[in-house]
Design a protein around this motif. Structure first.
Motif, PDB file in Angstrom:
ATOM      1  N   ILE A 179     -11.799   2.936  20.486  1.00  0.00           N
ATOM      2  CA  ILE A 179     -11.734   4.227  19.801  1.00  0.00           C
ATOM      3  C   ILE A 179     -13.141   4.671  19.425  1.00  0.00           C
ATOM      4  O   ILE A 179     -14.059   3.844  19.335  1.00  0.00           O
ATOM      5  N   ASP A 180     -13.307   5.964  19.190  1.00  0.00           N
ATOM      6  CA  ASP A 180     -14.645   6.455  18.858  1.00  0.00           C
ATOM      7  C   ASP A 180     -14.990   6.146  17.396  1.00  0.00           C
ATOM      8  O   ASP A 180     -14.139   5.754  16.604  1.00  0.00           O
ATOM      9  N   PHE A 181     -16.250   6.349  17.053  1.00  0.00           N
ATOM     10  CA  PHE A 181     -16.775   5.952  15.749  1.00  0.00           C
ATOM     11  C   PHE A 181     -16.082   6.697  14.599  1.00  0.00           C
ATOM     12  O   PHE A 181     -15.788   6.113  13.557  1.00  0.00           O
ATOM     13  N   LYS A 182     -15.814   7.987  14.803  1.00  0.00           N
ATOM     14  CA  LYS A 182     -15.184   8.791  13.754  1.00  0.00           C
ATOM     15  C   LYS A 182     -13.806   8.257  13.400  1.00  0.00           C
ATOM     16  O   LYS A 182     -13.452   8.122  12.218  1.00  0.00           O
ATOM     17  N   ASP A 183     -13.019   7.943  14.425  1.00  0.00           N
ATOM     18  CA  ASP A 183     -11.672   7.396  14.183  1.00  0.00           C
ATOM     19  C   ASP A 183     -11.744   6.013  13.553  1.00  0.00           C
ATOM     20  O   ASP A 183     -10.897   5.650  12.730  1.00  0.00           O
ATOM     21  N   LEU A 184     -12.752   5.246  13.946  1.00  0.00           N
ATOM     22  CA  LEU A 184     -12.923   3.905  13.385  1.00  0.00           C
ATOM     23  C   LEU A 184     -13.194   3.977  11.885  1.00  0.00           C
ATOM     24  O   LEU A 184     -12.631   3.204  11.100  1.00  0.00           O
ATOM     25  N   ILE A 185     -14.047   4.912  11.479  1.00  0.00           N
ATOM     26  CA  ILE A 185     -14.338   5.109  10.054  1.00  0.00           C
ATOM     27  C   ILE A 185     -13.073   5.508   9.305  1.00  0.00           C
ATOM     28  O   ILE A 185     -12.777   5.006   8.211  1.00  0.00           O
ATOM     29  N   LEU A 186     -12.297   6.413   9.904  1.00  0.00           N
ATOM     30  CA  LEU A 186     -11.065   6.891   9.265  1.00  0.00           C
ATOM     31  C   LEU A 186     -10.059   5.762   9.093  1.00  0.00           C
ATOM     32  O   LEU A 186      -9.430   5.621   8.031  1.00  0.00           O
ATOM     33  N   ILE A 187      -9.912   4.930  10.109  1.00  0.00           N
ATOM     34  CA  ILE A 187      -8.978   3.798  10.042  1.00  0.00           C
ATOM     35  C   ILE A 187      -9.425   2.811   8.967  1.00  0.00           C
ATOM     36  O   ILE A 187      -8.603   2.287   8.206  1.00  0.00           O
ATOM     37  N   ASN A 188     -10.722   2.546   8.895  1.00  0.00           N
ATOM     38  CA  ASN A 188     -11.237   1.641   7.869  1.00  0.00           C
ATOM     39  C   ASN A 188     -10.996   2.172   6.466  1.00  0.00           C
ATOM     40  O   ASN A 188     -10.562   1.430   5.574  1.00  0.00           O
ATOM     41  N   LEU A 189     -11.249   3.459   6.260  1.00  0.00           N
ATOM     42  CA  LEU A 189     -11.008   4.069   4.947  1.00  0.00           C
ATOM     43  C   LEU A 189      -9.527   4.018   4.588  1.00  0.00           C
ATOM     44  O   LEU A 189      -9.166   3.791   3.429  1.00  0.00           O
ATOM     45  N   HIS A 190      -8.682   4.223   5.582  1.00  0.00           N
ATOM     46  CA  HIS A 190      -7.232   4.172   5.366  1.00  0.00           C
ATOM     47  C   HIS A 190      -6.810   2.780   4.895  1.00  0.00           C
ATOM     48  O   HIS A 190      -6.101   2.632   3.891  1.00  0.00           O
ATOM     49  N   SER A 191      -7.265   1.752   5.600  1.00  0.00           N
ATOM     50  CA  SER A 191      -6.914   0.374   5.250  1.00  0.00           C
ATOM     51  C   SER A 191      -7.459  -0.017   3.885  1.00  0.00           C
ATOM     52  O   SER A 191      -6.748  -0.596   3.054  1.00  0.00           O
ATOM     53  N   ILE A 192      -8.719   0.316   3.635  1.00  0.00           N
ATOM     54  CA  ILE A 192      -9.361  -0.040   2.364  1.00  0.00           C
ATOM     55  C   ILE A 192      -8.716   0.697   1.195  1.00  0.00           C
ATOM     56  O   ILE A 192      -8.554   0.129   0.104  1.00  0.00           O
ATOM     57  N   SER A 193      -8.320   1.952   1.409  1.00  0.00           N
ATOM     58  CA  SER A 193      -7.667   2.714   0.328  1.00  0.00           C
ATOM     59  C   SER A 193      -6.344   2.065  -0.076  1.00  0.00           C
ATOM     60  O   SER A 193      -6.002   2.036  -1.258  1.00  0.00           O
ATOM     61  N   ILE A 194      -5.620   1.528   0.908  1.00  0.00           N
ATOM     62  CA  ILE A 194      -4.359   0.826   0.594  1.00  0.00           C
ATOM     63  C   ILE A 194      -4.655  -0.421  -0.238  1.00  0.00           C
ATOM     64  O   ILE A 194      -3.993  -0.698  -1.243  1.00  0.00           O
ATOM     65  N   GLY A 195      -5.670  -1.184   0.192  1.00  0.00           N
ATOM     66  CA  GLY A 195      -6.044  -2.386  -0.558  1.00  0.00           C
ATOM     67  C   GLY A 195      -6.483  -2.072  -1.975  1.00  0.00           C
ATOM     68  O   GLY A 195      -6.148  -2.794  -2.921  1.00  0.00           O
ATOM     69  N   LEU A 196      -7.215  -0.971  -2.142  1.00  0.00           N
ATOM     70  CA  LEU A 196      -7.695  -0.599  -3.466  1.00  0.00           C
ATOM     71  C   LEU A 196      -6.560  -0.186  -4.394  1.00  0.00           C
ATOM     72  O   LEU A 196      -6.547  -0.557  -5.568  1.00  0.00           O
ATOM     73  N   ILE A 197      -5.608   0.566  -3.888  1.00  0.00           N
ATOM     74  CA  ILE A 197      -4.544   1.057  -4.773  1.00  0.00           C
ATOM     75  C   ILE A 197      -3.632  -0.086  -5.216  1.00  0.00           C
ATOM     76  O   ILE A 197      -3.233  -0.146  -6.386  1.00  0.00           O
ATOM     77  N   ILE A 198      -3.317  -1.013  -4.307  1.00  0.00           N
ATOM     78  CA  ILE A 198      -2.446  -2.119  -4.730  1.00  0.00           C
ATOM     79  C   ILE A 198      -3.211  -3.086  -5.634  1.00  0.00           C
ATOM     80  O   ILE A 198      -2.645  -3.661  -6.570  1.00  0.00           O
ATOM     81  N   GLY A 199      -4.516  -3.250  -5.376  1.00  0.00           N
ATOM     82  CA  GLY A 199      -5.331  -4.097  -6.250  1.00  0.00           C
ATOM     83  C   GLY A 199      -5.544  -3.470  -7.612  1.00  0.00           C
ATOM     84  O   GLY A 199      -5.489  -4.148  -8.633  1.00  0.00           O
ATOM     85  N   ALA A 200      -5.775  -2.150  -7.629  1.00  0.00           N
ATOM     86  CA  ALA A 200      -5.996  -1.441  -8.895  1.00  0.00           C
ATOM     87  C   ALA A 200      -4.743  -1.439  -9.752  1.00  0.00           C
ATOM     88  O   ALA A 200      -4.818  -1.549 -10.985  1.00  0.00           O
ATOM     89  N   LEU A 201      -3.584  -1.321  -9.108  1.00  0.00           N
ATOM     90  CA  LEU A 201      -2.325  -1.383  -9.858  1.00  0.00           C
ATOM     91  C   LEU A 201      -2.156  -2.762 -10.487  1.00  0.00           C
ATOM     92  O   LEU A 201      -1.764  -2.882 -11.654  1.00  0.00           O
ATOM     93  N   GLY A 202      -2.470  -3.802  -9.719  1.00  0.00           N
ATOM     94  CA  GLY A 202      -2.409  -5.165 -10.261  1.00  0.00           C
ATOM     95  C   GLY A 202      -3.363  -5.350 -11.425  1.00  0.00           C
ATOM     96  O   GLY A 202      -3.025  -5.991 -12.425  1.00  0.00           O
ATOM     97  N   LEU A 203      -4.562  -4.775 -11.314  1.00  0.00           N
ATOM     98  CA  LEU A 203      -5.545  -4.856 -12.411  1.00  0.00           C
ATOM     99  C   LEU A 203      -5.024  -4.173 -13.669  1.00  0.00           C
ATOM    100  O   LEU A 203      -5.183  -4.687 -14.784  1.00  0.00           O
ATOM    101  N   LEU A 204      -4.402  -3.027 -13.477  1.00  0.00           N
ATOM    102  CA  LEU A 204      -3.851  -2.294 -14.616  1.00  0.00           C
ATOM    103  C   LEU A 204      -2.761  -3.108 -15.302  1.00  0.00           C
ATOM    104  O   LEU A 204      -2.712  -3.187 -16.537  1.00  0.00           O
ATOM    105  N   ILE A 205      -1.891  -3.715 -14.500  1.00  0.00           N
ATOM    106  CA  ILE A 205      -0.830  -4.566 -15.054  1.00  0.00           C
ATOM    107  C   ILE A 205      -1.439  -5.749 -15.810  1.00  0.00           C
ATOM    108  O   ILE A 205      -1.001  -6.096 -16.917  1.00  0.00           O
TER     109      ILE A 205
END
Length: 209
Positions: free
Chosen positions: A114-140
């Motif tokens: 895949i091209d670089f632009k799509d690669l960045i988007l996929i990485n941001l997508h994956s990392i955003s999921i990790g951040l939200i579930i981790g942040a929710l755990g931190l809040l708890i």
């Protein structure tokens, strides 16, 4: 100020990083052992990117305060000249850089066509999921001082996502591949930061014994 940050940076690297780093490496090892890297179809790649790599976010973010779970460690930090918020901000940035680096490297190896632009988007997508579930755990954890409950809620959130219909209009949906929305990523990242800031504020005022 720079001297304080440098000193705190050394402390974090020496004492508070090992557990989350080891957990992240174990997750990567499990993913590689189960799926490998070669000849994976689109569905399998999406499963790794959305459902497995974000698990690193739980151990990266949810455990942000864990080393201060009991006194007198937190009391010692409060007595330091460096503000508690600054200490946790430095710790968060270090962990985030390591988590994102591991995730980006693995996804870059996984997604070679895949091209670089799509690669960045996929990485941001994956990392955003990790951040939200981790942040929710931190809040708890900031409310309960219970890391097991924090892990349970975070893992529960990602498991629930497996069964939600892939309807883009559903604002609760995290697993959307192959469709990835930039606005959704921005919303998830913003909500994650809000959870983290609230968690830090609550934890600062919370008494531990």
């Amino acid at each position: 100020m720079l001297l304080k940050i440098s000193s705190q940076l050394k402390t974090e690297l020496r004492h508070n990083l090992n557990s989350s780093l080891v957990a992240n490496i174990i997750i990567i090892g499990i993913v590689y052992f189960i799926f490998g890297l070669k000849n994976l179809d689109i569905i399998t790649q999406a499963m790794i990117i959305e459902r497995f790599l974000p698990l690193m976010g739980i151990f990266t973010i949810s455990t942000l305060f864990y080393s201060e779970q009991k006194s007198p460690i937190k009391d010692i930090l409060i007595m330091k000249k460096t503000r508690l918020e600054t200490i946790y901000a430095i710790r968060f940035i270090i962990r985030l850089l390591i988590y994102t680096s591991i995730s980006i490297i693995y996804i870059s190896i996984l997604e070679t066509k895949i091209d670089f632009k799509d690669l960045i988007l996929i990485n941001l997508h994956s990392i955003s999921i990790g951040l939200i579930i981790g942040a929710l755990g931190l809040l708890i954890f900031s409310f309960t001082n219970n890391i097991s409950l924090a892990f349970l809620v975070s893992i529960g959130l990602i498991l629930i996502q497996w069964f939600l219909p892939k309807d883009k209009s559903n604002i609760l949906l995290l697993l959307t591949m192959p469709k990835i929305s930039v606005n959704r990523i921005i919303t998830i990242l913003s909500l994650s930061l809000i959870f983290i800031v609230i968690g830090i504020k609550i934890w600062k005022r919370k008494k531990v014994y």
